[in-house]
Design a protein around this motif. Sequence first.
Motif, PDB file in Angstrom:
ATOM      1  N   UNK A   1       0.840  -1.199   0.000  1.00  0.00           N
ATOM      2  CA  UNK A   1       0.000   0.000   0.000  1.00  0.00           C
ATOM      3  C   UNK A   1       0.872   1.245   0.000  1.00  0.00           C
ATOM      4  N   UNK A   2       0.516   2.232  -0.789  1.00  0.00           N
ATOM      5  CA  UNK A   2       1.254   3.475  -0.826  1.00  0.00           C
ATOM      6  C   UNK A   2       0.871   4.377   0.335  1.00  0.00           C
ATOM      7  N   UNK A   3       1.492   5.531   0.404  1.00  0.00           N
ATOM      8  CA  UNK A   3       1.169   6.497   1.446  1.00  0.00           C
ATOM      9  C   UNK A   3      -0.225   7.057   1.207  1.00  0.00           C
ATOM     10  N   UNK A   4      -0.797   7.654   2.265  1.00  0.00           N
ATOM     11  CA  UNK A   4      -2.148   8.185   2.134  1.00  0.00           C
ATOM     12  C   UNK A   4      -2.236   9.292   1.080  1.00  0.00           C
ATOM     13  N   UNK A   5      -1.262  10.219   0.997  1.00  0.00           N
ATOM     14  CA  UNK A   5      -1.306  11.207  -0.093  1.00  0.00           C
ATOM     15  C   UNK A   5      -1.313  10.556  -1.475  1.00  0.00           C
ATOM     16  N   UNK A  11      -7.186   8.443  -6.167  1.00  0.00           N
ATOM     17  CA  UNK A  11      -8.632   8.646  -6.206  1.00  0.00           C
ATOM     18  C   UNK A  11      -8.994   9.878  -7.035  1.00  0.00           C
ATOM     19  N   UNK A  12      -8.176  10.915  -6.928  1.00  0.00           N
ATOM     20  CA  UNK A  12      -8.399  12.118  -7.734  1.00  0.00           C
ATOM     21  C   UNK A  12      -8.266  11.799  -9.215  1.00  0.00           C
ATOM     22  N   UNK A  13      -7.276  10.991  -9.567  1.00  0.00           N
ATOM     23  CA  UNK A  13      -7.075  10.610 -10.968  1.00  0.00           C
ATOM     24  C   UNK A  13      -8.268   9.820 -11.489  1.00  0.00           C
ATOM     25  N   UNK A  82     -19.219   8.348  -8.568  1.00  0.00           N
ATOM     26  CA  UNK A  82     -17.862   8.434  -8.032  1.00  0.00           C
ATOM     27  C   UNK A  82     -17.454   7.158  -7.319  1.00  0.00           C
ATOM     28  N   UNK A  83     -18.442   6.461  -6.732  1.00  0.00           N
ATOM     29  CA  UNK A  83     -18.167   5.184  -6.065  1.00  0.00           C
ATOM     30  C   UNK A  83     -18.551   4.008  -6.956  1.00  0.00           C
ATOM     31  N   UNK A 108     -10.185   7.828   1.775  1.00  0.00           N
ATOM     32  CA  UNK A 108      -9.555   8.635   0.734  1.00  0.00           C
ATOM     33  C   UNK A 108     -10.557   9.006  -0.349  1.00  0.00           C
ATOM     34  N   UNK A 109     -11.367   8.037  -0.742  1.00  0.00           N
ATOM     35  CA  UNK A 109     -12.365   8.314  -1.779  1.00  0.00           C
ATOM     36  C   UNK A 109     -13.374   9.355  -1.292  1.00  0.00           C
TER      37      UNK A 109
END
Length: 255
Positions: A1-5, A11-13, A82-83, A108-109
């Motif tokens: 898993x990557x960092x939260x940022x 999710x923005x992408x 979005x979901x 995050x989402x």
Amino acid sequence: MGSFPAILQSEWTKIRTVRSTVWTLLLTFVVTVGLGALISLLTKNNFADFTKNDNSPFDATTTSFAGIGLGEIAMIVFGVLAVGNEYSSRMIRVSLAAVPQRGTLLTAKSLVVGGLALLVSLVTAFVTFFLGQALLGDHHTTLSAPNVLRAVFGAAVYLTMLCLFSAGVTAMLHNQTLALGVLVPFFFLLSPILSAVPKVKNVAHFFPDYAGKQMLTVFPTPSEPYGWLAGFFICGAWTLAALLGGAAVLKHHDA
């Protein structure tokens, strides 16, 4: 898993690269501003007819937000898409493989969806207000008038909560078609009908749409069961419950 940022960036992408979500946000702005402007202009041109049997103060703010009902539909659809897009495309499996911590993924989402919805809602609310007041002419109000600025912010917060509520319901149902099939009739058929039935309208007063719209009121009326602050907390409680429910389902059920 990557960092939260990094998860937030992912999710923005996802959201900005799906045309349907972008169009629903644009539609929220267009229909809310456009219908509000039309109603404001009609009210100015027919002010005497519209207010001759109304003894309550004229609410210029609410008049400019006459189109928010259609804006609600677009914002609900945005929250669902979005979901739900990830479930319909089965990309949710890829997302969960990259971020096994399901609560982190939904958080995050929700932050990305809510932040984007709030930004669009704020722009929509202020443009709707200023354009509506300009078209009302001598019957306009200003942001410095009592309760007006709070009501404009309330409109933006209400649309944002509605979006997040819809996102939470979609996370619970794992299906965007089913989510729309539940949400649209609930908000635009069941809630208005129950609000008009004497024996059950007190229950409908605690639905999220009725509660949320109290945040738009400028002139409190004795007939309303509660004010804008209670409406904020009631609508917020529905939103939080939907998101927590979505997190619980996502955690304990396969995608």
